[in-house]
Scaffold this active site. Sequence first.
Site, mmCIF file in Angstrom:
data_model
loop_
_atom_site.group_PDB
_atom_site.id
_atom_site.type_symbol
_atom_site.label_atom_id
_atom_site.label_comp_id
_atom_site.label_asym_id
_atom_site.label_seq_id
_atom_site.Cartn_x
_atom_site.Cartn_y
_atom_site.Cartn_z
ATOM 1 N N TYR A 1 82.298 37.465 72.984
ATOM 2 C CA TYR A 1 81.528 36.960 71.840
ATOM 3 C C TYR A 1 82.095 37.446 70.508
ATOM 4 O O TYR A 1 81.577 37.075 69.457
ATOM 5 C CB TYR A 1 80.054 37.371 71.963
ATOM 6 C CG TYR A 1 79.355 36.641 73.068
ATOM 7 C CD1 TYR A 1 79.672 36.908 74.394
ATOM 8 C CD2 TYR A 1 78.406 35.671 72.807
ATOM 9 C CE1 TYR A 1 79.061 36.238 75.422
ATOM 10 C CE2 TYR A 1 77.785 34.991 73.840
ATOM 11 C CZ TYR A 1 78.113 35.280 75.139
ATOM 12 O OH TYR A 1 77.508 34.610 76.163
ATOM 13 N N LYS B 1 82.033 44.142 85.839
ATOM 14 C CA LYS B 1 83.057 43.543 86.688
ATOM 15 C C LYS B 1 84.285 44.445 86.636
ATOM 16 O O LYS B 1 85.420 44.003 86.470
ATOM 17 C CB LYS B 1 83.358 42.122 86.174
ATOM 18 C CG LYS B 1 84.118 41.271 87.131
ATOM 19 C CD LYS B 1 83.317 40.819 88.341
ATOM 20 C CE LYS B 1 84.183 40.048 89.314
ATOM 21 N NZ LYS B 1 83.527 39.822 90.612
ATOM 22 N N ASP C 1 78.373 40.521 89.997
ATOM 23 C CA ASP C 1 78.048 39.367 90.857
ATOM 24 C C ASP C 1 77.019 39.771 91.914
ATOM 25 O O ASP C 1 76.079 39.015 92.211
ATOM 26 C CB ASP C 1 79.302 38.733 91.481
ATOM 27 C CG ASP C 1 80.380 39.734 91.857
ATOM 28 O OD1 ASP C 1 80.313 40.873 91.364
ATOM 29 O OD2 ASP C 1 81.274 39.396 92.646
ATOM 30 N N ASP D 1 74.178 37.945 78.902
ATOM 31 C CA ASP D 1 73.693 36.620 78.514
ATOM 32 C C ASP D 1 73.240 35.855 79.757
ATOM 33 O O ASP D 1 72.148 35.284 79.818
ATOM 34 C CB ASP D 1 74.840 35.882 77.803
ATOM 35 C CG ASP D 1 74.364 34.652 77.062
ATOM 36 O OD1 ASP D 1 73.140 34.465 76.950
ATOM 37 O OD2 ASP D 1 75.219 33.879 76.590
#
Length: 478
Positions: A126, A173, A206, A230
């Site tokens: 972002y 991640k 995940d 988000d």
Amino acid sequence: MTLVTLIPGDGIGPEVVDSARRIVDASGAPIEWEPRQAGAEVFKQGLPTGVPQDTIDSISRSRVVLKGPLETPVGFGEKSANVTLRKLFETYANIRPAREFPGVVTPYSGRGIDLVVVRENVEDLYAGIEHMQTPGVAQCLKVISRKGCEKIVRLAFEFARAEGRSSVACATKSNIMKLTEGLLKRTFEEIAPEYPEIESWHVIVDNCAHQLVKRPEQFDVIVTTNMNGDILSDLTSALVGGLGFAPSANLGSDVAIFEAVHGSAPKYAGKNTINPTAMIGAAVMMLRHLNLFDQAAAIENALLCTLEQGTLTRDVVGDAGAASTTAFTDAIIANLGNESASWPARSYRPLKMPEITRDPVMVRPAVRRVAGLDVFVEFGGTPDELGTSMQRLVESSPVELKIVDNRGTRVFPATGTPTDCVDAWRCRFVMRDSAAGLSDADLLTLLSRLAEEHRFTHIEKLHEFDGVQAYSKAQGED
Ligand code: NAP
């Protein structure tokens, strides 16, 4: 009285903001509202940021904002006024609670969901740093800083303390992006022991999404990077009834902006049918931020009593029997002073905002060395053509070509596996003599030599800080 900048926003914004404002006023909270504009109308007046100077001045004075959703009209300005506001005032944390509501039936009803996503709000993808590397290959920089990680991690633990919560999970991640996502994980693991009363654990993002759908009640606070947050926070809002029930706070060291997670839902604008709960929840968070805990509790209780009485908006019960936005608001005001039977009360304490140095340098290595150079080039031929040409060009230089990769996978020297290449490549050059470091003069000489035959798009130095490699390896690089 406490000054609050009030931005009605676009679409359904004025209706939900008016609902929240009426309820806050009825609770007796000593708020002086300063209404200001931002969003679609401002874009249409020709201001490309969507945020006028007198709105910025008001926020600089009040430091607290209650804001309706802002639309980014297509064709007027490129940047979202929301993102502009978050960045202008460095509201680096986005807090998104998701808690089960009485009377709002979902597949998860009765499971006791009561969690909060703490999302980093200004860094990551972002940062909005995007470039076309070639006419057909785009790139977006994922920027993660130690300082940004430290701020968000400390804030997550402080938030857990303020709300009496018992665990903080860090979702990253880091297994794939060891330097960027890994920086959040490492910072989290370093800071967690400072909060021994709070359980801390890491979860791959995940699996976090999977666990949130399977067993959401195991989560309390989840701290995560911007993009992950988000996505996860929209998922968590759906677990408890959808966007109509999802409030949020954008917190920074200087300014706090409270809003609903949802947007301007233009098709419902002016219809008096939408659910103002998310904005009311944002107002409750704002009152707690202002240490007006009694008024916050009174509004929360009145909202819960209203839901328990079966007064529900169209998004929950459909058209038949739905309360209008104003009728729902009136019912909450009538319930002020009543206590909910079903909602376990939390005891809130003021949130202590982390104190982080304003010094831009957070990490100072004792030794640094440039061990090589990644040169990204645009090239329309084969891996062998590019590789042999690069080898020839650096024959008598202090560096040698280590590998060429295409989108992160080694293609030269060949690995024997089929890689479908595009016209953006990375050529990795490393020092022949491993003890020495490359000077900027060496790099510029090398670059001018390569540029005689190749179109380079950008370069990255291969740093070592305190002897540790500060770059990732390509897939297939040894
Ligand atoms: P949206 O405005 O959030 O609306 C999507 C859908 O969510 C609505 O059609 C409606 O679903 C439901 N919904 C949203 N708010 C609701 C409420 N208060 N009560 C009941 N249902 C509600 O998303 P969008 O249509 O993608 O975005 C519209 C504009 O808002 C865009 O310009 C976007 O840029 C902007 N936006 C602003 C913000 C912000 O200011 N923070 C955030 C997100 C989007 P049903 O159709 O199923 O009834």
